[in-house]
Design a protein around this motif. Structure first.
Motif, PDB file in Angstrom:
ATOM      1  N   ASP A 101       0.814  -1.219   0.000  1.00 25.24           N
ATOM      2  CA  ASP A 101       0.000   0.000   0.000  1.00 25.24           C
ATOM      3  C   ASP A 101       0.848   1.270   0.000  1.00 25.24           C
ATOM      4  O   ASP A 101       0.380   2.342  -0.359  1.00 25.24           O
ATOM      5  CB  ASP A 101      -0.903   0.034   1.236  1.00 25.24           C
ATOM      6  CG  ASP A 101      -1.960  -1.048   1.208  1.00 25.24           C
ATOM      7  OD1 ASP A 101      -2.237  -1.595   0.115  1.00 25.24           O
ATOM      8  OD2 ASP A 101      -2.524  -1.356   2.279  1.00 25.24           O
ATOM      9  N   TYR A 102       2.099   1.155   0.440  1.00 26.15           N
ATOM     10  CA  TYR A 102       3.002   2.300   0.542  1.00 26.15           C
ATOM     11  C   TYR A 102       4.430   1.786   0.414  1.00 26.15           C
ATOM     12  O   TYR A 102       4.737   0.677   0.864  1.00 26.15           O
ATOM     13  CB  TYR A 102       2.826   2.984   1.908  1.00 26.15           C
ATOM     14  CG  TYR A 102       3.813   4.085   2.184  1.00 26.15           C
ATOM     15  CD1 TYR A 102       3.587   5.385   1.744  1.00 26.15           C
ATOM     16  CD2 TYR A 102       4.987   3.835   2.895  1.00 26.15           C
ATOM     17  CE1 TYR A 102       4.500   6.398   1.997  1.00 26.15           C
ATOM     18  CE2 TYR A 102       5.894   4.842   3.157  1.00 26.15           C
ATOM     19  CZ  TYR A 102       5.657   6.125   2.704  1.00 26.15           C
ATOM     20  OH  TYR A 102       6.567   7.124   2.948  1.00 26.15           O
ATOM     21  N   ALA A 103       5.310   2.576  -0.188  1.00 25.28           N
ATOM     22  CA  ALA A 103       6.715   2.185  -0.291  1.00 25.28           C
ATOM     23  C   ALA A 103       7.594   3.424  -0.323  1.00 25.28           C
ATOM     24  O   ALA A 103       7.185   4.479  -0.804  1.00 25.28           O
ATOM     25  CB  ALA A 103       6.951   1.344  -1.545  1.00 25.28           C
ATOM     26  N   VAL A 104       8.792   3.258   0.205  1.00 21.48           N
ATOM     27  CA  VAL A 104       9.794   4.321   0.113  1.00 21.48           C
ATOM     28  C   VAL A 104      11.150   3.653  -0.117  1.00 21.48           C
ATOM     29  O   VAL A 104      11.472   2.644   0.506  1.00 21.48           O
ATOM     30  CB  VAL A 104       9.794   5.238   1.361  1.00 21.48           C
ATOM     31  CG1 VAL A 104      10.107   4.487   2.622  1.00 21.48           C
ATOM     32  CG2 VAL A 104      10.729   6.407   1.199  1.00 21.48           C
ATOM     33  N   SER A 105      11.889   4.198  -1.068  1.00 25.45           N
ATOM     34  CA  SER A 105      13.198   3.669  -1.431  1.00 25.45           C
ATOM     35  C   SER A 105      14.260   4.686  -1.044  1.00 25.45           C
ATOM     36  O   SER A 105      14.233   5.825  -1.516  1.00 25.45           O
ATOM     37  CB  SER A 105      13.241   3.398  -2.935  1.00 25.45           C
ATOM     38  OG  SER A 105      14.530   3.002  -3.328  1.00 25.45           O
ATOM     39  N   TYR A 106      15.189   4.269  -0.179  1.00 21.46           N
ATOM     40  CA  TYR A 106      16.257   5.145   0.291  1.00 21.46           C
ATOM     41  C   TYR A 106      17.498   4.923  -0.569  1.00 21.46           C
ATOM     42  O   TYR A 106      18.017   3.809  -0.646  1.00 21.46           O
ATOM     43  CB  TYR A 106      16.560   4.862   1.765  1.00 21.46           C
ATOM     44  CG  TYR A 106      15.370   5.116   2.652  1.00 21.46           C
ATOM     45  CD1 TYR A 106      15.055   6.398   3.066  1.00 21.46           C
ATOM     46  CD2 TYR A 106      14.540   4.075   3.054  1.00 21.46           C
ATOM     47  CE1 TYR A 106      13.952   6.647   3.871  1.00 21.46           C
ATOM     48  CE2 TYR A 106      13.432   4.309   3.853  1.00 21.46           C
ATOM     49  CZ  TYR A 106      13.153   5.594   4.259  1.00 21.46           C
ATOM     50  OH  TYR A 106      12.048   5.831   5.047  1.00 21.46           O
ATOM     51  N   LYS A 107      17.963   5.983  -1.217  1.00 22.12           N
ATOM     52  CA  LYS A 107      19.038   5.849  -2.199  1.00 22.12           C
ATOM     53  C   LYS A 107      20.398   5.555  -1.584  1.00 22.12           C
ATOM     54  O   LYS A 107      21.147   4.741  -2.119  1.00 22.12           O
ATOM     55  CB  LYS A 107      19.088   7.105  -3.069  1.00 22.12           C
ATOM     56  CG  LYS A 107      17.864   7.211  -3.946  1.00 22.12           C
ATOM     57  CD  LYS A 107      17.857   8.422  -4.828  1.00 22.12           C
ATOM     58  CE  LYS A 107      16.567   8.398  -5.646  1.00 22.12           C
ATOM     59  NZ  LYS A 107      16.116   9.671  -6.071  1.00 22.12           N
ATOM     60  N   LYS A 108      20.746   6.194  -0.476  1.00 18.22           N
ATOM     61  CA  LYS A 108      22.075   5.990   0.115  1.00 18.22           C
ATOM     62  C   LYS A 108      22.240   4.598   0.711  1.00 18.22           C
ATOM     63  O   LYS A 108      23.317   4.021   0.648  1.00 18.22           O
ATOM     64  CB  LYS A 108      22.359   7.038   1.187  1.00 18.22           C
ATOM     65  CG  LYS A 108      22.795   8.369   0.638  1.00 18.22           C
ATOM     66  CD  LYS A 108      23.264   9.286   1.751  1.00 18.22           C
ATOM     67  CE  LYS A 108      23.795  10.576   1.186  1.00 18.22           C
ATOM     68  NZ  LYS A 108      24.242  11.480   2.263  1.00 18.22           N
ATOM     69  N   THR A 109      21.204   4.068   1.308  1.00 16.96           N
ATOM     70  CA  THR A 109      21.304   2.773   1.979  1.00 16.96           C
ATOM     71  C   THR A 109      20.854   1.610   1.101  1.00 16.96           C
ATOM     72  O   THR A 109      21.043   0.454   1.469  1.00 16.96           O
ATOM     73  CB  THR A 109      20.454   2.762   3.263  1.00 16.96           C
ATOM     74  OG1 THR A 109      19.089   3.018   2.911  1.00 16.96           O
ATOM     75  CG2 THR A 109      20.947   3.797   4.255  1.00 16.96           C
ATOM     76  N   ASN A 110      20.239   1.913  -0.027  1.00 22.95           N
ATOM     77  CA  ASN A 110      19.684   0.878  -0.916  1.00 22.95           C
ATOM     78  C   ASN A 110      18.646   0.003  -0.215  1.00 22.95           C
ATOM     79  O   ASN A 110      18.508  -1.177  -0.523  1.00 22.95           O
ATOM     80  CB  ASN A 110      20.782   0.012  -1.528  1.00 22.95           C
ATOM     81  CG  ASN A 110      21.500   0.724  -2.642  1.00 22.95           C
ATOM     82  OD1 ASN A 110      20.907   1.474  -3.402  1.00 22.95           O
ATOM     83  ND2 ASN A 110      22.802   0.519  -2.724  1.00 22.95           N
TER      84      ASN A 110
END
Length: 186
Positions: A101-110
């Motif tokens: 239902d929701y997602a977030v992708s953190y670029k520095k930590t992958n």
């Protein structure tokens, strides 16, 4: 007359102190506003359909009603506030699916944080459901501390708090679980 002069001085000092207090409060609020970071997105997209390829082969298809990119922050991330539907292709072109239902992708930590009705369905009908699941892209590893339910094609069932596993379910570690496993490979 000396008493009046003393009262006047006292009144002036009181008025001056009160004025300074309110002017400092006003300046303090202005300084707080200057120090606040604004999370202005560097990009937004509605109804995305992203196809990821590597060496001419489709590796994944991401579909989402909304994507918000915060790539210009010190710790950049991409948010999918209305959820995702992800199709992943393995080397044999088998499809597995991830819904949340929701997602977030953190670029520095992958790391990818999937939340709300998270469901993974593998190409060989293994299903994992949980409220929140993290995916470590670098190590291709899923993990959660939340309650999970796992089913496989043979009818085996496991559930409990906390699990971590490889993206193909070949390695599966549980903290505490219960369920029914009928087909144990020796």
């Amino acid at each position: 007359m000396f008493i009046n002069f003393k009262n006047i001085i006292s009144t002036i000092v009181t008025v001056f102190t009160v004025t300074m207090f309110f002017s400092c409060e006003s300046n303090f609020k202005a300084i707080q506003k200057l120090n606040q970071k604004t999370f202005t997105p560097s990009g937004q997209a509605d109804t995305i359909n992203l196809v990821y390829t590597d060496s001419g082969k489709v590796k994944a298809i991401l579909v989402s009603p909304k994507m918000i990119d915060y790539g210009s922050l010190e710790n950049p991330y991409t948010e999918f506030p209305k959820g995702i539907k992800l199709t992943i292709f393995d080397d044999k072109n088998n499809k597995s699916y991830v819904d949340a239902d929701y997602a977030v992708s953190y670029k520095k930590t992958n790391l990818i944080d999937l939340q709300g009705n998270v469901k993974i369905t593998s190409y060989d009908n293994k299903i994992l459901e949980t409220a929140q699941l993290y995916y470590d892209q670098k190590n291709e590893w899923f993990f959660t501390e939340k309650h999970f339910k796992y089913y496989d094609a043979q009818g085996d069932f496991l559930q409990g708090p906390g699990v971590d596993f490889s993206k193909d379910f070949s390695i599966f570690n549980m903290q505490k679980s219960n369920g029914e496993v009928n087909n144990i490979d020796e």
